[in-house]
Design an enzyme around this catalytic site. Structure first.
Site: not given
Ligand SMILES: Cc1cc2nc3c(=O)[nH]c(=O)nc-3n(C[C@H](O)[C@H](O)[C@H](O)COP(=O)(O)O)c2cc1C
Length: 384
Positions: A122, A150, A176, A185, A250, A274, A306, A309
């Site tokens: 990230s 980003y 993204t 949030r 993404k 996301h 997304g 699990r």
């Molecule tokens: C704590 C956290 C931080 C995240 N930070 C980013 C990020 O910096 N950039 C991004 O594109 N997605 C970010 N995401 C989204 C993840 O890349 C991903 O799309 C998402 O967590 C997938 O769903 P899941 O957690 O159910 O597997 C973040 C998700 C979480 C949980």
């Protein structure tokens, strides 16, 4: 390893007995983190309905097993952007991993490389991108290493960041596109979350905040200020012009956006909401995936994240036409629980479950995955 941040985390060096699934990891992680770190890392937007529906959509999709098929010599290998991967699992980009464990992104990278998974690092990581790349690229059996971008309001800064990622050895950019503004949030705000000392987006050091535009009465701080810097389709051409790396988008859910991504020269699309952290009540990714696969017509690979699990979720995603999946929160649950060992355990569990699911549905390879779905989805075969 870097010095530990002031802690939101009660370190637990070893996994306790009885952690045998990804949801066991989640339960255990819950007991180790304070409320506000939990809210940031594992919460989602609004009423967290999309977070829940991502999970439910995979759970509710049923499999229709085939029996007595030859399975010997089977494997989980897939082709992705010109490479053969040992299995179709990548770690999704996730910010500020040192909130979960003092070893943060270093531990995630170590485990991910060792387990042959791909890593998407990230922009908002709490570790230097160069350190992570050199650690990851050292592992012979590693998966792909991609940099999540980003777009920053300062084009020069963004370009320099892309150049750093290229120089460090990242093999693709993941732009993204679903977060022009942070989602609502609520859980995070209720908890009063603030980044603790020692956890920061270190790769953005030196980026100056944009000068605030003076607003006149009736103007919106969002539409008339912040969103003036938001990325648009025009930026894709700009990004492609400053990098030799393939660019994946993404955060695609709509098939028309997927078509436009291909038309703009994207090397792949990632169906993602996301993890429910941006727009609550957005469609689940499992429900959006088939139309995107259909729209893209095999021109570029489609990935999805997304709510993954279980190994059966991975099999279903591939059956619907995804080339690979990204794993989000479960990796951070593992990280919280036992650092690199925890992330490795999560990846191992998921891969083992995938192999079992393949065997029990009669899939010798993942090319057979569409046959495992109870509902037939018309689709072209994804490309290599
Ligand atoms: C704590 C956290 C931080 C995240 N930070 C980013 C990020 O910096 N950039 C991004 O594109 N997605 C970010 N995401 C989204 C993840 O890349 C991903 O799309 C998402 O967590 C997938 O769903 P899941 O957690 O159910 O597997 C973040 C998700 C979480 C949980």
């Amino acid at each position: 390893m870097p010095t530990p941040p002031s802690s939101s985390h009660r370190a637990h060096p070893q996994l306790p007995d009885g952690v045998v699934t990804l949801s066991d990891h989640e339960r255990h992680a819950r007991s180790l983190l304070d409320e506000s770190a939990w809210a940031y890392l594992f919460g989602a937007a609004g009423d967290e309905l999309t977070l829940a529906s991502n999970l439910r959509a995979w759970q509710e999709m049923t499999l229709l097993p085939r029996v007595l098929r030859p399975l010997a010599g089977g494997h989980t290998r897939v082709e992705l952007l010109g490479r053969t991967l040992a299995h179709p699992i990548l770690i999704a980009p996730m910010a500020y991993q040192r909130l979960a464990h003092p070893d943060g992104e270093h531990a995630t990278a170590l485990a991910t490389a060792a387990l042959g998974a791909g890593l998407v690092f990230s922009t908002q990581a709490s570790a230097p991108l160069e350190e992570i790349a050199s650690m990851f690229l050292r592992e012979a059996g590693r998966g792909p290493l991609w940099f999540q971008l980003y777009l920053q309001h300062d084009r020069g800064f963004t370009q320099a960041l892309v150049q750093r990622a290229e120089a460090a050895g990242y093999e693709a950019l993941v732009l993204t596109v679903d977060a022009p503004v942070q989602g609502a949030r609520d859980r995070e705000r209720r908890s009063g979350f603030r980044l603790p000392q020692g956890v920061a987006a270190v790769n953005l050091d030196g980026l100056r905040a944009p000068a605030a535009r003076p607003l006149t009465t009736g103007q919106s701080a969002l539409f008339d200020d912040l969103l003036c810097h938001a990325p648009s389709w025009d930026h894709i051409a700009w990004l492609r012009s400053i990098t030799r790396l393939p660019v994946l988008l993404k955060g695609i859910l709509h098939p028309d956006d997927a078509r436009q991504a291909v038309a703009c020269g994207a090397a792949g699309v990632i169906v993602s909401n996301h993890g429910g952290r941006t727009l609550d009540t957005a469609v689940s990714t499992a429900s959006a995936l088939p139309a995107v696969v259909q729209a893209v017509q095999g021109a570029v690979p489609v990935l999805v994240d997304g709510g993954i699990r279980r190994g059966t979720d991975v099999l279903k995603a591939i059956g619907l036409g995804a080339s690979a999946v990204l794993l989000g929160r479960p990796a951070l649950h593992g990280l919280t629980n036992a650092g690199a060992t925890g992330v490795a355990h999560v990846l191992r569990l998921l891969r083992d479950e995938l192999e079992i699911a393949m065997a029990l549905t009669g899939c010798r390879t993942l090319a057979d995955a569409p046959d495992a779905l109870a509902t037939v989805h018309p689709r072209p075969r994804p490309p290599a």
